[in-house]
Design a protein around this motif. Structure first.
Motif, short mmCIF file in Angstrom:
data_model
loop_
_atom_site.label_atom_id
_atom_site.label_comp_id
_atom_site.label_asym_id
_atom_site.label_seq_id
_atom_site.Cartn_x
_atom_site.Cartn_y
_atom_site.Cartn_z
N ASN A 199 -19.91 66.02 -83.93
CA ASN A 199 -19.66 66.77 -84.95
C ASN A 199 -18.63 68.47 -84.20
O ASN A 199 -17.48 68.67 -84.90
CB ASN A 199 -20.74 67.55 -84.71
N ASP A 200 -18.71 68.47 -83.01
CA ASP A 200 -17.86 69.92 -82.39
C ASP A 200 -16.01 68.64 -82.46
O ASP A 200 -15.36 70.14 -83.15
CB ASP A 200 -17.67 70.04 -81.18
N TYR A 201 -15.21 67.77 -81.89
CA TYR A 201 -14.24 67.17 -82.32
C TYR A 201 -14.08 66.88 -83.79
O TYR A 201 -13.52 67.03 -83.86
CB TYR A 201 -14.16 66.19 -81.74
N ASN A 202 -14.54 66.64 -84.18
CA ASN A 202 -15.09 66.57 -85.60
C ASN A 202 -14.36 67.52 -87.17
O ASN A 202 -14.31 67.97 -87.49
CB ASN A 202 -15.40 65.61 -86.79
N ASP A 203 -14.88 69.23 -86.76
CA ASP A 203 -15.18 70.14 -87.00
C ASP A 203 -13.58 70.91 -86.40
O ASP A 203 -13.27 71.01 -87.84
CB ASP A 203 -15.97 71.40 -86.38
N PHE A 204 -12.80 70.23 -85.30
CA PHE A 204 -11.78 70.89 -84.27
C PHE A 204 -10.85 70.49 -85.96
O PHE A 204 -9.81 70.50 -86.03
CB PHE A 204 -11.81 70.61 -83.34
N TYR A 205 -11.19 68.94 -85.66
CA TYR A 205 -10.37 67.71 -86.65
C TYR A 205 -9.76 68.44 -88.08
O TYR A 205 -8.93 67.55 -88.59
CB TYR A 205 -10.39 66.75 -86.79
N TYR A 206 -11.26 68.90 -88.39
CA TYR A 206 -10.98 69.11 -90.37
C TYR A 206 -10.47 70.12 -90.69
O TYR A 206 -9.71 70.12 -91.65
CB TYR A 206 -12.80 69.30 -90.69
N GLU A 207 -10.64 71.28 -89.30
CA GLU A 207 -9.51 72.39 -89.97
C GLU A 207 -8.20 71.61 -89.29
O GLU A 207 -7.12 72.56 -89.94
CB GLU A 207 -10.09 73.35 -88.28
N PHE A 208 -7.90 70.98 -88.51
CA PHE A 208 -6.72 70.94 -88.24
C PHE A 208 -6.10 69.76 -89.07
O PHE A 208 -4.05 70.08 -89.42
CB PHE A 208 -7.04 70.25 -86.91
N ALA A 209 -6.67 69.15 -89.95
CA ALA A 209 -6.03 68.28 -90.46
C ALA A 209 -5.25 68.54 -91.50
O ALA A 209 -4.52 68.54 -92.37
CB ALA A 209 -7.19 66.99 -90.97
N ARG A 210 -4.94 70.04 -91.35
CA ARG A 210 -4.81 71.40 -92.67
C ARG A 210 -3.30 71.84 -92.42
O ARG A 210 -2.70 71.96 -93.14
CB ARG A 210 -5.83 72.50 -93.49
N CYS A 211 -2.97 71.48 -91.13
CA CYS A 211 -2.13 71.62 -90.64
C CYS A 211 -0.66 70.92 -91.38
O CYS A 211 -0.56 69.36 -90.45
CB CYS A 211 -1.95 72.35 -89.69
N PRO A 212 0.64 71.33 -91.86
CA PRO A 212 1.35 70.34 -92.04
C PRO A 212 2.28 69.79 -90.90
O PRO A 212 1.62 70.07 -89.78
CB PRO A 212 3.08 71.30 -92.59
N GLY A 213 2.36 67.66 -90.85
CA GLY A 213 2.76 67.18 -89.87
C GLY A 213 1.93 67.60 -88.44
O GLY A 213 2.06 66.25 -87.43
#
Length: 462
Positions: free
Chosen positions: A52-66
C-alpha cells in the motif's frame, strides 16, 4: 538485520537531514516516499502495508511529467521559496552570499541521493526487507513464489524525455541539464544562485504572467500557463503611440525612472494587445506581468508586499479601467499612483487601459451642484468633481489610441495579411475588409484581425 537495511536508513537519513530545503518534505511525492521507507524500517513489516505504501507513493508520483524522480526533485529545488532562494534573488539581500552555502550544499548532496533512486532499486529494497522478515536469515532465501510475484509486479517507471520537449522554459531546462550532467549536485550551487538572481524563485521563476484572484476572502497570485502569444511584430501601425510605451518600458527595465502609463481611446485599437506584446518581448530581461481585475484594486497593498524586494520588474496591468459614480476602489489606485506610506517600489509600474479619458463617471447634476442652493448637495461639490477628473492625470504618461480612418484600416489589414502570408488579390482583400467593417464592429485594429481570421479560414476550406 539492521546492517542489511542500511540502504533504507541512508535514504531516510538523507531526507531527515534537509535543513534549508526542509519544506520539500511537505511535497506529496517525497512525503509518500518517506512513509514507504519508514514502513520498511519497522521490525514487524506487514507486506500489505508495504504494498500500500509503495502504491500510495506511485499514485502521487505518476502525476509528475516524465515520471522522473530526478526531474521532480529538481523542480522542487528550482522553484522553492526559502531563506536561500529569497536571499539570492533579493534587490537588497539580508545575508551574505555564503551564509547558507554550507547548509545548501549538504541539502543538495542529500537530495541527489534520493533523486538517483529508480523503481528497480526501491523494489529490490522492498523484496530484500520482506525476505529478511520472512526468514530472519540470509536475504538470498526465497519468499513464497506468489508473494514474490506480487512484489515484482509493483509498477515500474521510466523517464521519457519526449514528455519534457517544449514544455519548460529554456532557462529551466538549462539549469536542470547543469545538475543532471554534473558529477555532484553540490557543485552546481553557484549556477543555482545565478538562476535565482536572474529569474527569481517560487512562481516568479516558473511563469511570466499572473492573475490576481480571490478565494474565500483571500487574495493570491495564479500563474497563467499559456499567456496570449501576441508579439510586437504582429501589431500593425500605431507606431508613434506604441513607441512611447516601449521607451518607458525600456527605461524601467534598465533601472532608470519610468512612469505609470494609461492607454486610452477607442475600442479595438490594440491597447491591451500592446501591453501583452510588451511582456512577450521583454520577459527575458526580467519583466513579469500581473493582471489585476478592477474589483480587486483594494488588494494593492497586499500585492505590493508580495513583490517588495524582488529582483524582477513587475507591470501591474489593469484592463478596461472605468469606475462608476459610487465606487471607491479608485481611491486604492489613486493612493498607489500618488504614493502613500506604503508606496510601490522601483520594481513596479502600473499600465492601465481604458476606453475613456476620464476614468470616473461624471454627471451633469454634479456640475449643477457646484452652484446649487440645495441643502442636500455637497458644499464643496467642485472638489469632488475635480478629484474624479484628476485620476487619469496621476498616470505619468497618457497615450491615445484613436479609431483608424479607412486608409489606416486597410493598411492594418494588409499588414496582418502579409504576416499570415495570405495569397489573395489586394483589391479583393480590401473590398472584403471594408464590407466586413460595415457588417460588424466598424473600423479598428481588432476588426481587421477578426476579418483576417475569417478570410484565412474561408480561403483554406474553399
Amino acid at each position: 538485520m539492521n546492517r542489511r537495511r542500511s540502504s533504507i536508513n541512508l535514504f531516510l537519513l538523507a531526507l531527515d537531514s534537509l535543513s534549508v530545503y526542509r519544506g520539500l518534505l511537505e511535497d506529496s511525492v517525497l512525503r509518500k516516499l518517506r512513509e514507504l521507507f519508514i514502513g520498511l524500517e519497522k521490525a514487524d513489516i506487514q507486506l500489505r502495508d508495504i504494498v500500500n505504501d509503495y502504491n500510495d507513493f506511485y499514485y502521487e508520483f505518476a502525476r509528475c511529467p516524465g515520471l522522473s524522480l530526478a526531474h521532480h526533485i529538481l523542480n522542487l529545488i528550482i522553484f522553492e521559496e526559502n531563506s536561500f532562494s529569497l536571499n539570492a534573488q533579493a534587490i537588497h539581500p539580508s545575508m551574505r552570499d555564503n551564509t547558507l552555502d554550507q547548509a545548501v550544499s549538504s541539502d543538495l548532496r542529500n537530495l541527489e541521493i534520493i533523486a538517483k533512486l529508480d523503481s528497480k532499486a526501491i523494489k529490490a529494497e522492498i523484496i530484500k526487507c520482506c525476505k529478511l522478515h520472512a526468514t530472519g536469515n540470509d536475504p538470498a532465501d526465497i519468499l513464497d513464489s506468489d508473494l514474490q510475484s506480487i512484489l515484482q509486479s509493483l509498477p515500474d517507471w521510466g523517464f521519457s524525455s519526449a514528455l519534457f520537449a517544449n514544455r519548460e522554459p529554456e532557462h529551466v531546462q538549462a539549469l536542470k541539464e547543469t545538475f543532471l550532467t554534473s558529477p555532484r549536485w553540490e557543485d552546481c550551487l553557484e549556477e543555482l544562485k545565478q538562476f535565482h538572481r536572474q529569474f527569481g524563485c517560487g512562481i516568479f521563476a516558473r511563469s511570466i504572467a499572473f492573475i490576481w484572484e480571490r478565494s474565500e476572502g483571500q487574495g493570491y497570485l495564479k500563474c497563467v500557463e499559456q499567456p496570449d502569444p501576441i508579439t510586437l511584430h504582429e501589431l500593425v501601425d500605431y507606431h508613434d503611440e506604441r513607441s512611447k510605451v516601449l521607451e518607458n518600458t525600456m527605461q524601467f527595465l534598465k533601472g532608470y525612472p519610468a512612469n505609470n502609463v494609461l492607454l486610452y481611446g477607442d475600442r479595438g485599437t490594440g491597447k491591451s494587445s500592446t501591453v501583452k506584446a510588451i511582456l512577450n518581448e521583454y520577459h527575458p530581461l526580467g519583466l513579469r506581468m500581473i493582471e489585476i481585475p478592477k474589483a480587486f484594486l483594494a488588494d494593492f497593498p497586499q500585492i505590493l508586499r508580495i513583490l517588495n524586494n524582488r529582483s524582477q520588474k513587475f507591470i501591474l496591468f489593469v484592463d478596461d479601467l472605468v469606475f462608476g459614480d459610487n465606487e471607491e476602489n479608485y481611491t486604492s489606485l489613486k493612493a498607489v499612483l500618488e504614493g502613500g506610506l506604503e508606496s510601490k517600489t522601483s520594481n513596479i509600474l502600473i499600465y492601465a487601459t481604458s476606453n475613456r479619458r476620464h476614468l470616473v463617471k461624471e454627471y451633469f447634476s454634479e456640475r449643477a451642484g457646484v452652484q446649487s442652493a440645495n441643502r442636500d448637495e455637497e458644499v464643496h461639490a467642485g472638489d469632488s468633481m475635480q478629484e474624479k477628473l484628476s485620476l487619469a492625470d496621476r498616470f505619468g504618461i497618457n497615450v491615445v489610441f484613436s479609431s483608424p480612418d479607412q486608409k489606416q484600416y486597410l493598411k492594418i489589414v494588409d499588414g496582418i495579411a502579409s504576416h499570415r502570408r495570405l495569397t489573395i488579390d489586394q483589391t479583393t482583400l480590401h473590398k472584403e475588409a471594408l464590407q466586413w467593417a460595415l457588417w460588424y464592429n466598424g473600423r479598428s485594429a481588432r476588426t481587421a484581425r477578426q476579418f483576417i481570421d475569417w478570410i484565412e479560414g474561408h480561403l483554406a476550406i474553399n
